[in-house]
Design an enzyme around this catalytic site. Sequence first.
Site, PDB file in Angstrom:
ATOM      1  N   GLU A 289     -14.232  76.955  -2.757  1.00  0.00           N
ATOM      2  CA  GLU A 289     -15.427  77.688  -2.350  1.00  0.00           C
ATOM      3  C   GLU A 289     -15.214  79.185  -2.537  1.00  0.00           C
ATOM      4  O   GLU A 289     -16.130  79.924  -2.839  1.00  0.00           O
ATOM      5  CB  GLU A 289     -15.723  77.368  -0.880  1.00  0.00           C
ATOM      6  CG  GLU A 289     -16.962  78.024  -0.340  1.00  0.00           C
ATOM      7  CD  GLU A 289     -17.199  77.690   1.121  1.00  0.00           C
ATOM      8  OE1 GLU A 289     -18.121  78.276   1.683  1.00  0.00           O
ATOM      9  OE2 GLU A 289     -16.465  76.859   1.693  1.00  0.00           O
TER      10      GLU A 289
ATOM     11  N   ARG B 277      -5.421  70.252   5.431  1.00  0.00           N
ATOM     12  CA  ARG B 277      -6.131  69.567   6.517  1.00  0.00           C
ATOM     13  C   ARG B 277      -6.448  68.117   6.184  1.00  0.00           C
ATOM     14  O   ARG B 277      -6.759  67.333   7.082  1.00  0.00           O
ATOM     15  CB  ARG B 277      -7.354  70.373   6.937  1.00  0.00           C
ATOM     16  CG  ARG B 277      -6.940  71.682   7.624  1.00  0.00           C
ATOM     17  CD  ARG B 277      -8.098  72.515   8.117  1.00  0.00           C
ATOM     18  NE  ARG B 277      -9.068  72.816   7.078  1.00  0.00           N
ATOM     19  CZ  ARG B 277      -9.064  73.896   6.310  1.00  0.00           C
ATOM     20  NH1 ARG B 277      -8.123  74.804   6.453  1.00  0.00           N
ATOM     21  NH2 ARG B 277      -9.995  74.077   5.403  1.00  0.00           N
TER      22      ARG B 277
END
Length: 170
Positions: free
Chosen positions: A95, A58
């Site tokens: 994450e 992204r």
Amino acid sequence: MNYKDYIRIIEDYPQPGIRFKDITTLTNNGPVYAHAIDAIRQAVADKQIDLVAGPEARGFIIGAPLAVTLGAGFVPIRKSGKLPGEVIEASYDLEYGNDKLAIHTDAIKPGQRVLIADDLLATGGTIATTINLIRQLGGEVVGAAFLIELGYLDGRKKLDGIDIFSLMTY
């Protein structure tokens, strides 16, 4: 403009407990997407940027149009095994896992001023690794810009005092 109105939250993706911030509901609205890129451009325009580096995937969506509006080049930071030329690589934690990033060894010349652009700042692992790769090639990281920052994950702490701009914070 309230950009958060254009972000879709997907619960438990990609794993239970994650509230995924989906930017496709912003990027598929041409005027809003253009406005967001221009807002980031305005925030970083004084940094004399030679290159914008965007981590896969992204970061390409934010970094490439930003580079065009700044009149700068764009450098893709890819996952291991995706670039065809000679590369340097570094591992990092996500994450929700870990991975490895790569950059072409000739992508950045020593002294070039590089802005990092990505969709999201979470724990800072991806961006810290991107900073490391840029610096290994002699680039000067002049800042990092994001559509979204997850402030509760303290990603800024991993970024060595890098100037950070986030369009929206959760």
